[in-house]
Scaffold this active site. Sequence first.
Site, PDB file in Angstrom:
ATOM      1  N   ASP A   5      86.636  81.092  46.447  1.00 25.91           N
ATOM      2  CA  ASP A   5      85.489  80.662  47.254  1.00 25.91           C
ATOM      3  C   ASP A   5      84.510  81.810  47.466  1.00 25.91           C
ATOM      4  O   ASP A   5      83.292  81.620  47.421  1.00 25.91           O
ATOM      5  CB  ASP A   5      85.955  80.144  48.616  1.00 25.91           C
ATOM      6  CG  ASP A   5      86.881  78.941  48.521  1.00 25.91           C
ATOM      7  OD1 ASP A   5      86.782  78.191  47.534  1.00 25.91           O
ATOM      8  OD2 ASP A   5      87.704  78.771  49.439  1.00 25.91           O
ATOM      9  N   ASP A  48      94.179  78.416  50.878  1.00 20.71           N
ATOM     10  CA  ASP A  48      93.206  79.254  51.588  1.00 20.71           C
ATOM     11  C   ASP A  48      93.965  80.189  52.516  1.00 20.71           C
ATOM     12  O   ASP A  48      95.020  79.831  53.048  1.00 20.71           O
ATOM     13  CB  ASP A  48      92.237  78.391  52.392  1.00 20.71           C
ATOM     14  CG  ASP A  48      91.255  77.628  51.516  1.00 20.71           C
ATOM     15  OD1 ASP A  48      90.915  78.126  50.425  1.00 20.71           O
ATOM     16  OD2 ASP A  48      90.824  76.543  51.929  1.00 20.71           O
TER      17      ASP A  48
END
Length: 169
Positions: free
Chosen positions: A149, A131
Amino acid sequence: MATKKRSSAAASSSKYGLAPWLGIAALVLLLDQLTKITIVRLFSYGEWHPVTSFFNLVLVYNKGAAFSFLSTESGWQRHLFTAIGIGAALFIIFLLKRHAGQRMFCAALALILGGAIGNVVDRIAYGHVIDFLDFYLGNWHWPAFNVADSAICVGAVLFIIDELRRVNK
């Protein structure tokens, strides 16, 4: 002998079957993996760089699912979330094949598919999801996320819009 004819709109939108939808998913996967590779090469774990007054680039790892759900567990969650991602991808491909002419529905599923596969690739290759997008307001930070995401979230919103349109018809 009478035969049912499909409307020309439905026929033309599903003329290529799965190809356009798998193409969208492949583009999401490619963009996701390229951005993750770039961040991993440019940043050390935990390193962050401000971009705006509300957005940083940061390298973090998520061993869990959304919002780091189960990230502190002993490692079994990697296999669970990998299996769920693969199962979801297979089910989405089934739905895409079955409903190839429903453009918004399939666009939503294609975004979700690309995102799901992007995160599965990370879990298999690294044991965690990479991330790097960090949005914040003051000292409150949204959990870091990635392109996969984002695609899943946009796909979910499109899916809801499509369903609401169907209900209102």
